[in-house]
Write a protein that holds these residues in place. Structure first.
Motif, PDB file in Angstrom:
ATOM      1  N   UNK A  47       0.841  -1.194   0.000  1.00  0.00           N
ATOM      2  CA  UNK A  47       0.000   0.000   0.000  1.00  0.00           C
ATOM      3  C   UNK A  47       0.873   1.240   0.000  1.00  0.00           C
ATOM      4  N   UNK A  48       0.257   2.347  -0.361  1.00  0.00           N
ATOM      5  CA  UNK A  48       0.909   3.657  -0.283  1.00  0.00           C
ATOM      6  C   UNK A  48       0.093   4.536   0.651  1.00  0.00           C
ATOM      7  N   UNK A  49       0.775   5.488   1.251  1.00  0.00           N
ATOM      8  CA  UNK A  49       0.110   6.284   2.270  1.00  0.00           C
ATOM      9  C   UNK A  49      -1.001   7.136   1.672  1.00  0.00           C
ATOM     10  N   UNK A  50      -2.138   7.090   2.354  1.00  0.00           N
ATOM     11  CA  UNK A  50      -3.308   7.870   1.970  1.00  0.00           C
ATOM     12  C   UNK A  50      -3.862   8.489   3.255  1.00  0.00           C
ATOM     13  N   UNK A  51      -4.266   9.741   3.197  1.00  0.00           N
ATOM     14  CA  UNK A  51      -4.767  10.425   4.390  1.00  0.00           C
ATOM     15  C   UNK A  51      -5.984   9.736   4.983  1.00  0.00           C
ATOM     16  N   UNK A  52      -6.704   8.956   4.172  1.00  0.00           N
ATOM     17  CA  UNK A  52      -7.860   8.234   4.689  1.00  0.00           C
ATOM     18  C   UNK A  52      -7.451   7.228   5.763  1.00  0.00           C
ATOM     19  N   UNK A  53      -6.188   6.778   5.733  1.00  0.00           N
ATOM     20  CA  UNK A  53      -5.711   5.790   6.700  1.00  0.00           C
ATOM     21  C   UNK A  53      -5.678   6.335   8.124  1.00  0.00           C
TER      22      UNK A  53
END
Length: 281
Positions: A47-53
């Motif tokens: 995965x890549x960082x997403x603000x939803x995380x």
């Protein structure tokens, strides 16, 4: 001294020296083997960082992640670091700081291997601190010949070393994400607590951040025997973040002052480090 006796003493000394070198070499091989095992934990990022995380986290934690991981950065859980700085071998009144250079691999909370070179000239000490799975160690040698610290693995030492891996998790920002089982609790407007469940224990790390999410300090209650009685017990441990830098989309502390007794009158920052290189697996 009779010639025969002198030869005998010299022979015994040579055997002892060769034996010490052999043990030192074995220590080095063991540390490198543990290093390679921790590196092998690094899987291809899924995965890549997403603000939803981090949308539902306490505000200080959310601000931290927005500061620490650039959107779209691959989420890598292992860091390899090079650092320089000072180690204080004294106390508050006489710190006796010695120059230090080191390399480290870190995979919070699973373990780390830290290999420093401390001091100069005839006072140069090298070796390793480490923790992996159910074992931990401290092995340091003067001039690669004289053992000055060789602690065998015990449950207390393992517990203390695991806490250190958690305390250093800001060097691997992705390791603090909820996807890795970390839970976040609010403390106040500028601080939050990250809780790592690992090996049947909960390791809690308190993080203080600035308005922009820049980390200012970390603190925890660490299981350690760094006290006059040399008894293992929970004691304050932490670090002040002086500077940060960005490597491969991860913004991490690049200059810290750390020690036991953090936040108390007993605090003496014996560990002053500057990260000069960082890569992520």
């Amino acid at each position: 001294m009779p010639k025969a006796l002198a030869i005998s003493v010299a022979s015994v000394s040579a055997v002892c020296l060769v034996g010490a070198w052999g043990v030192r070499a074995r220590d080095g091989r063991d540390a490198r083997k543990a290093w390679d095992a921790l590196a092998a934990r690094a899987a291809r990022p899924m995965a890549r960082f997403d603000l939803k995380m981090v949308a539902g986290l306490p505000d200080p934690a959310r601000r931290y992640f927005m500061f620490a991981i650039t959107a779209g950065t691959p989420l890598r859980m292992v860091a390899e670091l090079k650092m320089a700085g000072e180690i204080g071998l004294g106390d508050q009144e006489r710190p006796n700081y010695q120059p230090m250079n080191a390399e480290e691999i870190l995979a919070p909370p699973h373990g780390f291997v830290w290999m420093p070179w401390i001091g100069t000239g005839l006072r140069r000490v090298s070796g390793s601190d480490g923790c992996m799975e159910d074992r931990a160690w401290t092995r340091f040698w003067l001039l690669d010949t004289v053992p000055v610290a060789r602690s065998r693995s015990t449950p207390d030492l393992v517990r203390s070393a695991r806490a250190r891996a958690v305390a250093e998790s800001l060097w691997v920002p992705a390791s603090l994400l909820p996807a890795n089982g970390v839970t976040w609790e609010s403390i106040d407007d500028d601080a939050a607590r990250a809780v790592f469940p690992y090996a049947g224990e909960r390791f809690a790390l308190e993080l203080t951040v600035a308005a922009d999410g820049r980390p200012l300090a970390v603190a925890m209650q660490r299981w350690t025997n760094a006290n006059p009685q040399r008894l293992f017990r929970h004691q304050p441990f932490g670090a002040t973040v002086v500077e940060t830098g960005t490597f491969g989309g991860n913004t991490i502390p690049t200059r810290i002052d750390a020690s036991n007794g953090f936040g108390t009158e007993a605090y003496f920052p014996f560990f002053r480090a500057r990260v000069t290189e960082a890569s992520f697996r």
